[in-house]
Every structure is written in C-alpha cells, then in structure tokens.
Design a protein around this motif. Structure first.
Motif, PDB file in Angstrom:
ATOM      1  N   ARG A  93       0.829  -1.201   0.000  1.00 26.63           N
ATOM      2  CA  ARG A  93       0.000   0.000   0.000  1.00 26.63           C
ATOM      3  C   ARG A  93       0.862   1.250   0.000  1.00 26.63           C
ATOM      4  NH1 ARG A  93      -3.350   2.342   3.439  1.00 26.63           N
ATOM      5  NH2 ARG A  93      -2.389   1.491   5.302  1.00 26.63           N
ATOM      6  N   ASN A  94       1.947   1.153   0.737  1.00 29.37           N
ATOM      7  CA  ASN A  94       2.828   2.284   0.905  1.00 29.37           C
ATOM      8  C   ASN A  94       3.679   2.557  -0.332  1.00 29.37           C
ATOM      9  OD1 ASN A  94       3.300   4.191   2.774  1.00 29.37           O
ATOM     10  ND2 ASN A  94       5.018   3.133   3.743  1.00 29.37           N
ATOM     11  N   GLN A  95       4.169   1.482  -0.946  1.00 28.91           N
ATOM     12  CA  GLN A  95       5.107   1.654  -2.058  1.00 28.91           C
ATOM     13  C   GLN A  95       4.436   1.516  -3.421  1.00 28.91           C
ATOM     14  OE1 GLN A  95       8.012  -1.390  -1.275  1.00 28.91           O
ATOM     15  NE2 GLN A  95       8.930  -0.243   0.412  1.00 28.91           N
ATOM     16  N   GLY A  96       3.254   0.898  -3.442  1.00 27.40           N
ATOM     17  CA  GLY A  96       2.546   0.729  -4.712  1.00 27.40           C
ATOM     18  C   GLY A  96       3.152  -0.339  -5.610  1.00 27.40           C
ATOM     19  N   ARG A  97       4.133  -1.094  -5.094  1.00 30.71           N
ATOM     20  CA  ARG A  97       4.747  -2.147  -5.904  1.00 30.71           C
ATOM     21  C   ARG A  97       4.670  -3.469  -5.143  1.00 30.71           C
ATOM     22  NH1 ARG A  97       4.237   1.702  -8.309  1.00 30.71           N
ATOM     23  NH2 ARG A  97       5.693   2.897  -9.586  1.00 30.71           N
ATOM     24  N   LEU A  98       4.379  -4.532  -5.868  1.00 27.60           N
ATOM     25  CA  LEU A  98       4.283  -5.851  -5.255  1.00 27.60           C
ATOM     26  C   LEU A  98       5.662  -6.487  -5.127  1.00 27.60           C
ATOM     27  CD1 LEU A  98       1.174  -6.860  -7.317  1.00 27.60           C
ATOM     28  CD2 LEU A  98       1.201  -6.624  -4.819  1.00 27.60           C
ATOM     29  N   GLY A  99       5.736  -7.547  -4.298  1.00 24.02           N
ATOM     30  CA  GLY A  99       7.033  -8.166  -4.021  1.00 24.02           C
ATOM     31  C   GLY A  99       7.366  -9.371  -4.876  1.00 24.02           C
ATOM     32  N   CYS A 100       6.335 -10.117  -5.315  1.00 19.31           N
ATOM     33  CA  CYS A 100       6.604 -11.289  -6.149  1.00 19.31           C
ATOM     34  C   CYS A 100       5.322 -11.706  -6.865  1.00 19.31           C
ATOM     35  CB  CYS A 100       7.168 -12.438  -5.309  1.00 19.31           C
ATOM     36  SG  CYS A 100       5.921 -13.332  -4.367  1.00 19.31           S
ATOM     37  N   PRO A 101       5.428 -12.568  -7.880  1.00 19.82           N
ATOM     38  CA  PRO A 101       4.235 -12.979  -8.622  1.00 19.82           C
ATOM     39  C   PRO A 101       3.150 -13.589  -7.729  1.00 19.82           C
ATOM     40  CG  PRO A 101       6.213 -13.631  -9.819  1.00 19.82           C
ATOM     41  CD  PRO A 101       6.665 -13.109  -8.490  1.00 19.82           C
ATOM     42  N   HIS A 102       3.569 -14.252  -6.634  1.00 21.05           N
ATOM     43  CA  HIS A 102       2.598 -14.907  -5.761  1.00 21.05           C
ATOM     44  C   HIS A 102       1.672 -13.906  -5.053  1.00 21.05           C
ATOM     45  CE1 HIS A 102       0.853 -18.051  -3.370  1.00 21.05           C
ATOM     46  NE2 HIS A 102       1.158 -17.433  -2.253  1.00 21.05           N
ATOM     47  N   ASP A 103       2.102 -12.646  -4.933  1.00 19.73           N
ATOM     48  CA  ASP A 103       1.266 -11.624  -4.279  1.00 19.73           C
ATOM     49  C   ASP A 103      -0.089 -11.490  -4.957  1.00 19.73           C
ATOM     50  OD1 ASP A 103       3.420 -11.209  -2.699  1.00 19.73           O
ATOM     51  OD2 ASP A 103       3.986  -9.269  -3.552  1.00 19.73           O
ATOM     52  N   GLN A 136       1.280 -22.218  -9.671  1.00 21.70           N
ATOM     53  CA  GLN A 136       1.821 -22.953  -8.517  1.00 21.70           C
ATOM     54  C   GLN A 136       3.298 -23.284  -8.740  1.00 21.70           C
ATOM     55  OE1 GLN A 136      -1.172 -23.565  -9.878  1.00 21.70           O
ATOM     56  NE2 GLN A 136      -2.410 -24.913  -8.572  1.00 21.70           N
ATOM     57  N   ASP A 137       3.623 -23.722  -9.967  1.00 19.27           N
ATOM     58  CA  ASP A 137       5.020 -24.043 -10.275  1.00 19.27           C
ATOM     59  C   ASP A 137       5.909 -22.803 -10.174  1.00 19.27           C
ATOM     60  OD1 ASP A 137       4.742 -26.709 -10.573  1.00 19.27           O
ATOM     61  OD2 ASP A 137       4.692 -26.713 -12.770  1.00 19.27           O
ATOM     62  N   GLN A 138       5.367 -21.669 -10.639  1.00 20.46           N
ATOM     63  CA  GLN A 138       6.162 -20.440 -10.585  1.00 20.46           C
ATOM     64  C   GLN A 138       6.438 -20.049  -9.139  1.00 20.46           C
ATOM     65  OE1 GLN A 138       4.706 -17.290 -13.218  1.00 20.46           O
ATOM     66  NE2 GLN A 138       3.650 -18.836 -14.421  1.00 20.46           N
ATOM     67  N   THR A 139       5.401 -20.197  -8.303  1.00 23.96           N
ATOM     68  CA  THR A 139       5.573 -19.883  -6.885  1.00 23.96           C
ATOM     69  C   THR A 139       6.600 -20.821  -6.265  1.00 23.96           C
ATOM     70  OG1 THR A 139       3.311 -19.153  -6.793  1.00 23.96           O
ATOM     71  CG2 THR A 139       4.328 -19.689  -4.696  1.00 23.96           C
ATOM     72  N   ARG A 140       6.477 -22.110  -6.616  1.00 21.28           N
ATOM     73  CA  ARG A 140       7.408 -23.126  -6.114  1.00 21.28           C
ATOM     74  C   ARG A 140       8.843 -22.772  -6.528  1.00 21.28           C
ATOM     75  NH1 ARG A 140       8.911 -26.291  -2.607  1.00 21.28           N
ATOM     76  NH2 ARG A 140       9.790 -28.296  -3.131  1.00 21.28           N
ATOM     77  N   LEU A 141       9.002 -22.260  -7.739  1.00 19.58           N
ATOM     78  CA  LEU A 141      10.348 -21.889  -8.216  1.00 19.58           C
ATOM     79  C   LEU A 141      10.978 -20.795  -7.347  1.00 19.58           C
ATOM     80  CD1 LEU A 141      10.061 -21.779 -12.135  1.00 19.58           C
ATOM     81  CD2 LEU A 141      11.566 -23.233 -10.788  1.00 19.58           C
ATOM     82  N   ILE A 142      10.192 -19.782  -7.019  1.00 14.35           N
ATOM     83  CA  ILE A 142      10.732 -18.705  -6.173  1.00 14.35           C
ATOM     84  C   ILE A 142      11.115 -19.274  -4.814  1.00 14.35           C
ATOM     85  CG2 ILE A 142      10.291 -16.451  -5.125  1.00 14.35           C
ATOM     86  CD1 ILE A 142       8.317 -15.883  -7.295  1.00 14.35           C
ATOM     87  N   GLN A 143      10.218 -20.138  -4.297  1.00 11.17           N
ATOM     88  CA  GLN A 143      10.481 -20.744  -2.996  1.00 11.17           C
ATOM     89  C   GLN A 143      11.778 -21.561  -3.031  1.00 11.17           C
ATOM     90  OE1 GLN A 143       7.096 -23.053  -1.907  1.00 11.17           O
ATOM     91  NE2 GLN A 143       7.026 -22.089   0.108  1.00 11.17           N
ATOM     92  N   LEU A 144      11.947 -22.355  -4.096  1.00 15.58           N
ATOM     93  CA  LEU A 144      13.149 -23.182  -4.222  1.00 15.58           C
ATOM     94  C   LEU A 144      14.407 -22.309  -4.339  1.00 15.58           C
ATOM     95  CD1 LEU A 144      11.814 -25.978  -6.608  1.00 15.58           C
ATOM     96  CD2 LEU A 144      12.603 -26.302  -4.257  1.00 15.58           C
ATOM     97  N   HIS A 145      14.282 -21.206  -5.081  1.00 16.69           N
ATOM     98  CA  HIS A 145      15.436 -20.304  -5.183  1.00 16.69           C
ATOM     99  C   HIS A 145      15.811 -19.749  -3.814  1.00 16.69           C
ATOM    100  CE1 HIS A 145      16.910 -19.651  -9.282  1.00 16.69           C
ATOM    101  NE2 HIS A 145      15.748 -20.175  -9.638  1.00 16.69           N
TER     102      HIS A 145
END
Lengths: 169, 346
Positions: free
Chosen positions: A86-96, A130-139
């Motif tokens: 809300r403060n920055q107007g930018r999200l942190g990752c695709p999972h958001d 789900q796979d994309q989220t899993r990829l970030i998590q694995l990284h």
C-alpha cells in the motif's frame, strides 16, 4: 493525526507515486476528495492515483481496525506485507497476486475495468502459477542452503528447479 | 527522432514497451543484491545465445558515470528511474537505437521499440518477435487469468504501454489542447509530457498512451491509440491552417524571432531552447523557414540537452557553462545549415 490542510482528523493516508519518490499525505475526507479531483500540473488532467483508488476501494474511514489487520498480512513467499504494498505501490513477487487476491482484484477492476487477460500467451516454457511460486520458494531455499554451506542440499534443489523449468514436474 | 516516417511533421515517434518478469525471482523491490546480479547475468547470457542478439550493445548502467547514464536517458534508451536506481542493472541496445532492453528496471525486463513517425504496427511486429525470442530462453511470470505479472498492478495483463509522441504547438497557441486531453481521458488514454510520468510538457510535446493493460489484446490496445492519433493530427493541422490564414504576420513574426534568438543567443537554458525550437519546428512545417529540415530540429532537441553537450565538450559543465555551450552549439549548427542551404540555392 490531524489533516495536513485543516483541523479535522486525518482519515485518508495517500501515497503519491507520480514523482521521483513516494510522497505521503494525511488528509480528512473532504480535503482528500478535493485533492483527488484537483489538477496537480496546472492544466494537465490528473491520472488516477493508485493509492487514491486503493483507499477509495478499502473505504478506510470507518474500518481502521480491519485495515490494520489487512496491513499485517504477509506473503509467505517474498515476505512483503500488504502495508508495504500500500505504501510503495509495488508488489514483491508474482505470488502476491494470489496471496492478496481478494484485495487486489477490486483494485485491478478499478484500474483496468477487467480481470481477464485476453492478449498473448508465452509459447514456450510456461509453468502453472503454482510451479512459478514453487520456483521462487526453491530459489530462496537454495540461497539459504548455500549460505549454510550445505552444497549437497543446494544441488538437490537445483535439480528440482531444473525439473520444473523443463516441465517435468 | 529522425524526422522520417508517416506523419512525421506532427508525430515525433511511436514507442511500444513490454514489462516482463522472470518466474523464478521475486520482483525487483524484494530482490537481494545477489538476486539482481543473478538476473542481470542470466538475462545477459541468454541474450547472447539468441541469434542476432549478440550484436547488441550491452551496458552495465550501474557502472557508468552519471553523465553517460543521463546521455542514455536523453536518447530515451533508458528511463530516468533506471538511470538513478541502485544495484546491478543494465541495458542492451541495437545498432540503430530502435530497440532497447532494460534489465532490472521496475520489472526484470522492460523491452522497448521506438520508430520515427506514426508507425505502431511495425513497432509491434518487431517487439513481438523480440519478446518471443526472449521467452524461448527465459521463463516469464505468467498467470492464467491475469496474464503477464508485473511489479505494479497498473501494468498487469499485456504489460504493454503504447505511446505516440506528438508535437502540438498550434493546439497550444489556440488553447484547444485542454479539450483534446479531456476527450482522450474519457477513452482511457493518458497524456504526459516529454519524459513520461510526472513530467511537464516542454516545447509543446505530448505523449499519448494507453492506460489499460488488462482485458484487451495487444492489437486492440494499439488500435485504440493509432485510431485516435489521426484525429489529433487533423485538429493540429486545422489549428495551424487557422493561425496561418487568420494571423499570418503574427505567427511568422513569432517563428522568425524564435529562430533569430536561437541563431544569436550567447547563453540559453534548455527550457528556452525547447520552447524556441518548437516554434521553429512549426515554422519549417508551414514553409515559413526554408533553410532547415525537420530532421535538423529533431537532432537539435536531442543534442542540446545537458549530457549531450557535456559529451560533446568532453568535460563536465555546470548550468551556466552548459547554457553558454548550448548557445555556441546552436549558433554554429544553424549558421552551417543556413550556409549549406544558401549554397544549394545558388
């Protein structure tokens, strides 16, 4: 907190993202309304402000408690809180987009008038969300393993990443 | 800004940019310095592996001196944000400066294609091919329902911003520009000044772009912008006709004075230069100035900017120094071009 422009309590907290740095404003409902409909660049019509729309949608004036609760929500993948978004107007990752989905979808409708993409699709390696989220998590896990000098675990994770990237999962 | 291409008397350039993110990394705000380095290296390596892409100029923006970063901004090859950000980031640029790929801007990738004049369809064709080639080597963050996922929800969907830069001096003089803006806003198009978001219009240049990126296909979004531009061109031409028939002497005087100042000034700010060049540009289009071409004016717009002057001079200059250098550059350039035209005529 008092409104920056009058003596009334500030119920609208607006973060402007149009300049080089985010700019915070604390206004009462009346001043916020006139701020959001004014013409900031002397002649140029205003662009809808992301923060303004978000506020309008959240109707924070009488739900400060709910907003505080919402603000505490944190994405388990990237760790960004809804407050930070809300403060920055930018999200942190695709999972958001999934994690804050119920708040983001109305905002997206406000901005685009739609919630369904109808343009091009990637032709090649396209994984499911789900796979994309899993990829970030694995990284993230791999970074942690390397930091701990657990190279065996890191190489296992690397193999798992490859599998997903090559569509074998 | 070559002054060529369809409608180039009024349309300076057509630009399309695509925002893309890699599936396996967080968005830039949540990247660690190590993530940024990994993304930067990964994209660079994969770019090298695409046929035709290994000839791109590849610049590490964070390692460039400030003046070089500003130089790239002035040529619209990188954004101001990219020039000023922190951490590993780069840009790949093709030979004729039409394609640029920013790495680690607000999104992991910002691909941009720019054409002279009104030429959105060929810009789309080129950028679509580039995007397909990149996507064959990289895996993009893509959502079944929401399309390409971006750091800011305002870009989600196609991730595409279609912009056309217009020179509209007659609509400004005749006070009709506001009316045009209001009608554009009603159909969800944004109007901005020369350097994008938050910037004021300088030298009567306005950028028109799509605001919506989700729910419409790329072709539909391009169609919306390219459908409205001919109408604005028509308005501007009508306003020019009106000025020249109703007020020829005043208009000619304004344009000649602007030209006179540019030819003789000893010190001049960049803002005044933009303003005067805008009048002279219209004068060339209307045939009131005949010893300059549109391409000359477009070139001067770019080359009289601060970083360009400093690169030309070969050393750093403060504001006062730049104003003197700018006036000197303008006097020399306009004198030479004037002489060439006189020689051609004799």
């Amino acid at each position: 907190m008092k409104c920056q422009q009058c003596e009334k309590p500030a119920t609208f907290h607006i973060t402007e993202l149009t300049g080089e740095k985010p700019h915070e404003l604390h206004l009462c409902e009346q001043c916020a309304q006139s701020y959001l409909t004014q013409n900031p660049s002397g002649g140029m019509p205003i662009q809808p402000s992301l923060a303004g729309m978000l506020h309008h949608q959240l109707k924070v004036a009488d739900t400060a408690k709910e907003l505080a609760k919402l603000d505490e929500q944190v994405c388990p993948i990237c760790g960004i809180s809804f407050y930070e978004f809300r403060n920055q107007g930018r999200l942190g990752c695709p999972h958001d987009y999934t994690c804050f989905g119920s708040e983001l979808d109305p905002l997206i409708v406000n901005i685009h008038g739609d919630t369904q993409h109808s343009g091009k699709h990637p032709k090649h390696h396209h994984q499911s969300s789900q796979d994309q989220t899993r990829l970030i998590q694995l990284h993230n896990d791999m970074k942690a393993a390397i930091e701990k000098e657990d190279y065996e675990r890191a190489s296992q994770i690397r193999d798992e990443i490859r599998k997903i990237e090559e569509g074998e999962s | 800004m070559r002054g060529s291409g369809p409608e180039s008397d009024i349309v300076i350039s057509s630009r399309i940019r695509l925002a893309r993110n890699l599936a396996e990394f967080p968005f830039i705000r949540r990247c660690t310095p190590q993530d940024r380095k990994s993304i930067e290296k990964m994209v660079h390596d994969r770019l090298q592996a695409i046929p035709g892409f290994n000839t791109l100029y590849y610049l590490r923006v964070d390692e460039l001196p400030h003046v070089d970063r500003q130089f790239l901004t002035e040529r619209q090859l990188i954004s101001r944000e990219h020039a000023e950000a922190e951490g590993a980031r780069s840009v790949a640029i093709d030979n004729d400066e039409r394609l640029s790929v920013m790495i680690n801007e607000e999104d992991h990738l910002r691909i941009q294609v720019m054409k002279s004049g009104l030429d959105l369809h060929s810009a789309w064709q080129q950028i679509n091919e580039v995007d397909d080639q990149l996507e064959s080597k990289l895996s993009y963050a893509f959502h079944e329902r929401l399309g390409y996922l971006t750091a800011c929800p305002t870009n989600v969907g196609t991730g595409m911003r279609v912009s056309v830069m217009l020179h509209l001096p007659a609509l400004v003089i005749t006070n009709q520009i506001e009316k045009v803006f209001r009608s554009l806003q009603k159909i969800n198009l944004a109007v901005r000044g020369l350097y994008g978001e938050g910037s004021q219009a300088m030298g009567d240049f306005y950028q028109i772009s799509n605001q919506i990126t989700l729910g419409k296909s790329e072709e539909e979004l391009i169609g919306q912008v390219s459908g409205v531009v001919p109408m604005i061109i028509e308005y501007e031409r009508k306003a020019r006709d009106f000025l020249i028939t109703q007020n020829r002497e005043d208009l000619h005087d304004k344009i000649s004075r602007a030209y006179g100042i540019l030819c003789t000034a000893q010190t001049i700010s960049s803002e005044e230069t933009m303003h005067l060049l805008s009048s002279v540009r219209m004068g060339v289009n209307l045939g009131l100035i005949d010893d300059l071409a549109i391409s000359d004016i477009n070139k001067l717009f770019v080359e009289t900017q601060p970083a360009h002057l400093q690169k030309l001079r070969g050393n750093e200059l403060d504001t006062a120094g730049r104003n003197i250098e700018r006036a000197l550059y303008l006097r020399r350039y306009l004198q030479d071009r004037g002489k060439e035209h006189r020689d051609e005529r004799n």
